[in-house]
Design a protein around this motif. Structure first.
Motif, PDB file in Angstrom:
ATOM      1  N   ILE A 168      -2.161   4.902  20.411  1.00  0.00           N
ATOM      2  CA  ILE A 168      -1.016   4.025  20.126  1.00  0.00           C
ATOM      3  C   ILE A 168      -1.346   3.074  18.978  1.00  0.00           C
ATOM      4  N   ILE A 169      -2.546   2.525  18.970  1.00  0.00           N
ATOM      5  CA  ILE A 169      -2.947   1.610  17.898  1.00  0.00           C
ATOM      6  C   ILE A 169      -2.986   2.345  16.559  1.00  0.00           C
ATOM      7  N   VAL A 170      -3.514   3.564  16.544  1.00  0.00           N
ATOM      8  CA  VAL A 170      -3.570   4.349  15.301  1.00  0.00           C
ATOM      9  C   VAL A 170      -2.163   4.674  14.804  1.00  0.00           C
ATOM     10  N   VAL A 171      -1.250   5.011  15.712  1.00  0.00           N
ATOM     11  CA  VAL A 171       0.129   5.326  15.322  1.00  0.00           C
ATOM     12  C   VAL A 171       0.802   4.090  14.736  1.00  0.00           C
ATOM     13  N   ILE A 172       0.600   2.936  15.337  1.00  0.00           N
ATOM     14  CA  ILE A 172       1.215   1.698  14.828  1.00  0.00           C
ATOM     15  C   ILE A 172       0.681   1.368  13.439  1.00  0.00           C
ATOM     16  N   ILE A 173      -0.623   1.478  13.248  1.00  0.00           N
ATOM     17  CA  ILE A 173      -1.207   1.191  11.933  1.00  0.00           C
ATOM     18  C   ILE A 173      -0.694   2.182  10.893  1.00  0.00           C
ATOM     19  N   SER A 174      -0.605   3.451  11.251  1.00  0.00           N
ATOM     20  CA  SER A 174      -0.085   4.468  10.329  1.00  0.00           C
ATOM     21  C   SER A 174       1.364   4.171   9.954  1.00  0.00           C
ATOM     22  N   PHE A 175       2.160   3.771  10.914  1.00  0.00           N
ATOM     23  CA  PHE A 175       3.567   3.454  10.670  1.00  0.00           C
ATOM     24  C   PHE A 175       3.710   2.277   9.714  1.00  0.00           C
ATOM     25  N   VAL A 176       2.905   1.233   9.912  1.00  0.00           N
ATOM     26  CA  VAL A 176       2.950   0.058   9.034  1.00  0.00           C
ATOM     27  C   VAL A 176       2.545   0.447   7.611  1.00  0.00           C
ATOM     28  N   LEU A 177       1.493   1.242   7.468  1.00  0.00           N
ATOM     29  CA  LEU A 177       1.076   1.690   6.130  1.00  0.00           C
ATOM     30  C   LEU A 177       2.145   2.546   5.470  1.00  0.00           C
ATOM     31  N   TYR A 178       2.786   3.411   6.239  1.00  0.00           N
ATOM     32  CA  TYR A 178       3.849   4.252   5.699  1.00  0.00           C
ATOM     33  C   TYR A 178       5.006   3.404   5.181  1.00  0.00           C
ATOM     34  N   LEU A 179       5.389   2.385   5.948  1.00  0.00           N
ATOM     35  CA  LEU A 179       6.489   1.518   5.516  1.00  0.00           C
ATOM     36  C   LEU A 179       6.141   0.790   4.229  1.00  0.00           C
ATOM     37  N   ASN A 180       4.915   0.308   4.108  1.00  0.00           N
ATOM     38  CA  ASN A 180       4.509  -0.388   2.886  1.00  0.00           C
ATOM     39  C   ASN A 180       4.529   0.542   1.688  1.00  0.00           C
ATOM     40  N   LEU A 181       4.002   1.750   1.842  1.00  0.00           N
ATOM     41  CA  LEU A 181       3.971   2.698   0.724  1.00  0.00           C
ATOM     42  C   LEU A 181       5.369   3.164   0.357  1.00  0.00           C
ATOM     43  N   SER A 182       6.220   3.407   1.349  1.00  0.00           N
ATOM     44  CA  SER A 182       7.567   3.881   1.038  1.00  0.00           C
ATOM     45  C   SER A 182       8.392   2.792   0.380  1.00  0.00           C
ATOM     46  N   SER A 183       8.181   1.521   0.726  1.00  0.00           N
ATOM     47  CA  SER A 183       8.933   0.450   0.078  1.00  0.00           C
ATOM     48  C   SER A 183       8.517   0.310  -1.378  1.00  0.00           C
ATOM     49  N   GLU A 184       7.221   0.537  -1.697  1.00  0.00           N
ATOM     50  CA  GLU A 184       6.783   0.505  -3.092  1.00  0.00           C
ATOM     51  C   GLU A 184       7.404   1.650  -3.874  1.00  0.00           C
ATOM     52  N   LYS A 185       7.507   2.833  -3.277  1.00  0.00           N
ATOM     53  CA  LYS A 185       8.128   3.970  -3.953  1.00  0.00           C
ATOM     54  C   LYS A 185       9.596   3.697  -4.187  1.00  0.00           C
ATOM     55  N   ASN A 186      10.284   3.053  -3.231  1.00  0.00           N
ATOM     56  CA  ASN A 186      11.700   2.734  -3.399  1.00  0.00           C
ATOM     57  C   ASN A 186      11.899   1.770  -4.546  1.00  0.00           C
ATOM     58  N   ILE A 187      11.002   0.798  -4.675  1.00  0.00           N
ATOM     59  CA  ILE A 187      11.117  -0.149  -5.780  1.00  0.00           C
ATOM     60  C   ILE A 187      10.978   0.584  -7.099  1.00  0.00           C
ATOM     61  N   GLN A 188       9.993   1.478  -7.194  1.00  0.00           N
ATOM     62  CA  GLN A 188       9.804   2.221  -8.432  1.00  0.00           C
ATOM     63  C   GLN A 188      10.986   3.121  -8.724  1.00  0.00           C
ATOM     64  N   SER A 189      11.543   3.795  -7.720  1.00  0.00           N
ATOM     65  CA  SER A 189      12.672   4.681  -7.965  1.00  0.00           C
ATOM     66  C   SER A 189      13.913   3.878  -8.311  1.00  0.00           C
ATOM     67  N   ASP A 190      14.060   2.651  -7.763  1.00  0.00           N
ATOM     68  CA  ASP A 190      15.186   1.802  -8.127  1.00  0.00           C
ATOM     69  C   ASP A 190      15.098   1.404  -9.589  1.00  0.00           C
ATOM     70  N   GLU A 191      13.867   1.121 -10.073  1.00  0.00           N
ATOM     71  CA  GLU A 191      13.700   0.763 -11.472  1.00  0.00           C
ATOM     72  C   GLU A 191      14.078   1.924 -12.373  1.00  0.00           C
ATOM     73  N   VAL A 192      13.664   3.122 -12.023  1.00  0.00           N
ATOM     74  CA  VAL A 192      13.991   4.306 -12.826  1.00  0.00           C
ATOM     75  C   VAL A 192      15.491   4.540 -12.814  1.00  0.00           C
ATOM     76  N   SER A 193      16.119   4.467 -11.651  1.00  0.00           N
ATOM     77  CA  SER A 193      17.547   4.738 -11.570  1.00  0.00           C
ATOM     78  C   SER A 193      18.360   3.651 -12.274  1.00  0.00           C
ATOM     79  N   SER A 194      17.857   2.401 -12.315  1.00  0.00           N
ATOM     80  CA  SER A 194      18.602   1.362 -13.016  1.00  0.00           C
ATOM     81  C   SER A 194      18.618   1.642 -14.515  1.00  0.00           C
ATOM     82  N   THR A 195      17.548   2.248 -15.053  1.00  0.00           N
ATOM     83  CA  THR A 195      17.546   2.639 -16.459  1.00  0.00           C
ATOM     84  C   THR A 195      18.565   3.745 -16.687  1.00  0.00           C
TER      85      THR A 195
END
Length: 191
Positions: free
Chosen positions: A38-65
């Motif tokens: 359970i602890i490993v799953v929670i840590i993995s989920f938190v890391l996934y959310l952080n990485l996916s939010s960074e990708k969304n920011i980058q894709s938003d910048e590209v799409s705004s151009t």
């Protein structure tokens, strides 16, 4: 005697610490494995959310151009349709504009140059950083200018383009407004 008291205190502390973790030894290995999983799953989920939010920011910048380029071409098309539609005899007018590239932003930079001399010669190192201004809780780079893309070509479809004079008027108007040569403009008869 003094040493005996110190040893007694250490032994009593160790027995209290053992009592704190005594409940762990009573747990079965199955429950410990589940807790670790359970602890490993929670840590993995938190890391996934952080990485996916960074990708969304980058894709938003590209799409705004992309949206900026799309909006720019639509704005040119709408203005041309509006003005060309006012030409006497042009009738219904549709315009399509092809752009070369996308807008380019030029930001203010701070340059730093260092020169060092050695026996083999002189070396100059230059570095530049974009100037960022903090305000209202966010940071923004200072935009000096925006280089808009050049127009590659224009197609105009007009219901009145069967008349050679109207076709020539449309051709000259587009050439003048966009500052492009007439060989990059095609005026066609519409229905």
């Amino acid at each position: 005697m003094f040493m005996d008291k110190i040893i007694e205190n250490n032994i009593s502390k160790n027995s209290r610490n053992k009592a704190k973790f005594d409940w762990l030894s009573k747990l079965s290995p199955k429950y410990i494995k589940i807790a670790v999983l359970i602890i490993v799953v929670i840590i993995s989920f938190v890391l996934y959310l952080n990485l996916s939010s960074e990708k969304n920011i980058q894709s938003d910048e590209v799409s705004s151009t992309y949206i900026s380029t799309l909006k720019y071409s639509e704005e040119i098309e709408n203005k041309l349709e509006n003005i060309l539609g006012k030409i006497d005899g042009a009738g219904d007018v549709d315009v399509m504009v092809s752009l070369d590239g996308s807008p380019e932003m030029v930001y203010a930079t701070d340059s730093d140059s260092k020169t060092s001399s050695t026996a083999s010669g002189t070396t100059t190192t230059t570095s530049s950083n974009i100037i960022v201004v903090n305000g209202k809780g966010n940071s923004e780079a200072i935009l000096l200018k925006e280089n808009l893309p050049k127009v590659k070509g224009v197609i105009v479809v007009s219901s009145g383009a069967d008349n050679i004079q109207i076709k020539l008027d449309i051709l000259n108007a587009v050439s003048t407004l966009l500052d492009i040569s007439v060989d990059k403009i095609n005026v066609l008869k519409g229905i």
